[in-house]
Design an enzyme around this catalytic site. Structure first.
Site, PDB file in Angstrom:
ATOM      1  N   LYS A  75       2.939  11.742   6.414  1.00  0.00           N
ATOM      2  CA  LYS A  75       2.217  11.232   8.207  1.00  0.00           C
ATOM      3  C   LYS A  75       2.736  11.794   9.117  1.00  0.00           C
ATOM      4  O   LYS A  75       2.086  13.337   9.170  1.00  0.00           O
ATOM      5  CB  LYS A  75       1.644   9.805   8.873  1.00  0.00           C
ATOM      6  CG  LYS A  75       0.927   9.094   7.688  1.00  0.00           C
ATOM      7  CD  LYS A  75       0.303   7.692   7.941  1.00  0.00           C
ATOM      8  CE  LYS A  75      -0.485   6.794   6.663  1.00  0.00           C
ATOM      9  NZ  LYS A  75      -1.459   7.893   6.086  1.00  0.00           N
ATOM     10  N   PHE A  87       1.034  -1.510   0.141  1.00  0.00           N
ATOM     11  CA  PHE A  87      -0.107  -0.050  -0.358  1.00  0.00           C
ATOM     12  C   PHE A  87       0.826   1.700  -0.053  1.00  0.00           C
ATOM     13  O   PHE A  87       1.290   1.438   1.036  1.00  0.00           O
ATOM     14  CB  PHE A  87      -1.515   0.267   1.376  1.00  0.00           C
ATOM     15  CG  PHE A  87      -1.641   1.013   1.413  1.00  0.00           C
ATOM     16  CD1 PHE A  87      -3.242   1.741   0.352  1.00  0.00           C
ATOM     17  CD2 PHE A  87      -1.580   2.300   1.070  1.00  0.00           C
ATOM     18  CE1 PHE A  87      -4.045   2.217   0.123  1.00  0.00           C
ATOM     19  CE2 PHE A  87      -2.512   3.694   1.662  1.00  0.00           C
ATOM     20  CZ  PHE A  87      -3.672   3.553   1.163  1.00  0.00           C
ATOM     21  N   ASP A 138       9.062   2.774   1.592  1.00  0.00           N
ATOM     22  CA  ASP A 138       8.626   3.833   2.075  1.00  0.00           C
ATOM     23  C   ASP A 138       8.564   3.716   3.313  1.00  0.00           C
ATOM     24  O   ASP A 138       7.916   2.412   4.217  1.00  0.00           O
ATOM     25  CB  ASP A 138       6.866   3.350   1.475  1.00  0.00           C
ATOM     26  CG  ASP A 138       5.863   4.026   1.392  1.00  0.00           C
ATOM     27  OD1 ASP A 138       5.637   4.487   2.566  1.00  0.00           O
ATOM     28  OD2 ASP A 138       4.719   3.914   0.668  1.00  0.00           O
TER      29      ASP A 138
END
Length: 406
Positions: free
Chosen positions: A261, A147, A232
């Site tokens: 984030k 993801f 990531d």
């Protein structure tokens, strides 16, 4: 005299969203109107312990005083210039973020998906200009069940049919191999490979932690093959796993890091591609950009986030309280939990399907005053703010035990 407007109830607000909001999410039926630290409050005044932390965007809790102060201070001075001009906050942010991550250069963006898209562009540009891959032939190897976001290019290499179905045609140039499989990865890498792009821990897939040695193997394989290792760390980074970066658990330094984030402190969207000068140095003016990327408000908040991480306090808390989380989940195995994976303050908990789906368990937890979220099937994800106390964490585990009991 006009009477003040009546505050709508949670049920009324949820109902009001239906006709006017696109149905791209299925939230839990709670309407949050205030928050502080590890707690949120709904419009009726009910309080809930937040065990999701905005999918790690709120690593430092809601409205951390140092981050709020930095935002307020900057709001009174300057919020946006675009990158047409310099601003007085960007250099300091880039310097400190590069130093924190052990890298040379920073490409500031806004959202996590933008960081991934930027990383893809940088890797391809590097492949053509440095590695010498023929034009338009560069490939990037990714892992199944990944993801990395939801843009059209990113869903092109997703294996989640819900994310892909109805959004083709898809962007070419990607090879998908099983996660945690070095042999498959080695077989996929060839002279056209620009990069291997993986999550050090797969979050959306259910906090899937690879075998010891996998990340080091990826680093060595990419070094031998003359391609980039792009990690990531948008969910796994910035303290979540008990280290500043999840790759540090194996002492690995990728060529490129993707961050997001928590970098915005739960206040503004802030993301970044961080890497070596040899890689990020391939970009020239006009080849990539973002109006809001690196804006002074984001840079001020991002700098305050880096300052919090520079102390090491939050990494230590995640490691120490992660042991408490792991012990508590171990005690629940056989009592409704069939297995779990945890690193730091991050866990994917597999619930016996006979007890309920992940969604149903999350709804039961909500009724117990704890907010968490399902991921796939009967798996729920736990990722509390790193500011949580041991008592709060143990209380949440007690609530999970009650939710599992029905």
């Amino acid at each position: 005299m006009t009477a003040p407007a009546r505050t709508r109830t949670s049920a009324e607000l949820i109902e009001a969203e239906e006709p006017v909001l696109a149905h791209n999410y299925h939230p839990l039926p709670v309407v949050v109107s205030g928050a502080e630290g590890t707690w949120v409050e709904d419009v009726e005044g009910r309080r809930y312990l937040d065990m999701l932390a905005g999918y790690s965007a709120l690593n430092f809790g809601h409205r951390h005083p140092a981050l709020i102060e930095a935002a307020h201070r900057q709001l009174d001075r300057l919020t946006l210039t675009s990158r047409a001009f310099h601003n007085d906050k960007l250099a300091g942010f880039a310097e400190r973020l590069a130093a924190l991550t052990g890298q040379d250069m920073v490409l500031p963006m806004n959202t996590g998906a933008e960081a991934v898209e930027s990383g893809i562009k940088v890797a391809r540009k590097w492949a053509y200009e440095v590695k010498g891959v023929p034009a338009d032939r560069a490939t990037i190897v990714v892992a199944a069940d990944n993801f990395h976001g939801r843009t059209t290019t990113i869903v092109s290499f997703s294996t989640d049919e819900t994310a892909r179905s109805g959004f083709g045609p898809f962007t070419p140039g990607f090879k998908v191999v099983p996660y945690n499989d070095l042999a498959a990865l080695e077989a996929a890498v060839d002279e056209t490979t620009a990069a291997v792009l993986i999550e050090p821990i797969q979050g959306e897939a259910g906090v899937i932690i690879p075998d010891d040695g996998y990340l080091a193997g990826v680093r060595e394989l990419t070094r031998r093959a003359g391609c980039l290792f792009v990690a990531d760390e948008i969910q796994s980074g910035l303290g979540r796993t008990g280290r500043t970066l999840a790759v540090e658990h194996e002492g690995v330094v990728p060529d490129v890091l993707l961050l997001g984030k928590a970098l915005g402190g739960g206040i503004v969207p802030v993301s970044a591609v961080v890497g070596s000068r040899d890689v990020l140095g391939v970009l020239r003016p006009g080849e990539h950009g973002s109006t809001f990327g690196g804006n002074p408000l984001a840079a001020a908040v991002g700098t305050a986030v880096v300052e919090l991480l520079e102390t090491g306090e939050f990494q230590r808390r995640a490691e120490e309280l992660g042991a408490v989380l792991g012990e508590g989940l171990t005690e629940l195995v056989g009592k409704g939990v069939v297995g779990f994976r945890a690193r730091g303050l991050w866990a994917g908990v597999d619930v016996d399907p006979a007890i309920g789906t992940g969604r149903e368990i999350s709804e039961r937890l909500m009724r117990e005053g704890v907010l968490a979220k399902d991921t796939h099937g009967s798996t729920i994800r736990l990722a509390p703010p790193l500011t949580i106390t041991e008592d709060e964490l143990r209380s949440a585990l007690g609530s999970l035990e009650k939710a599992l009991a029905g």
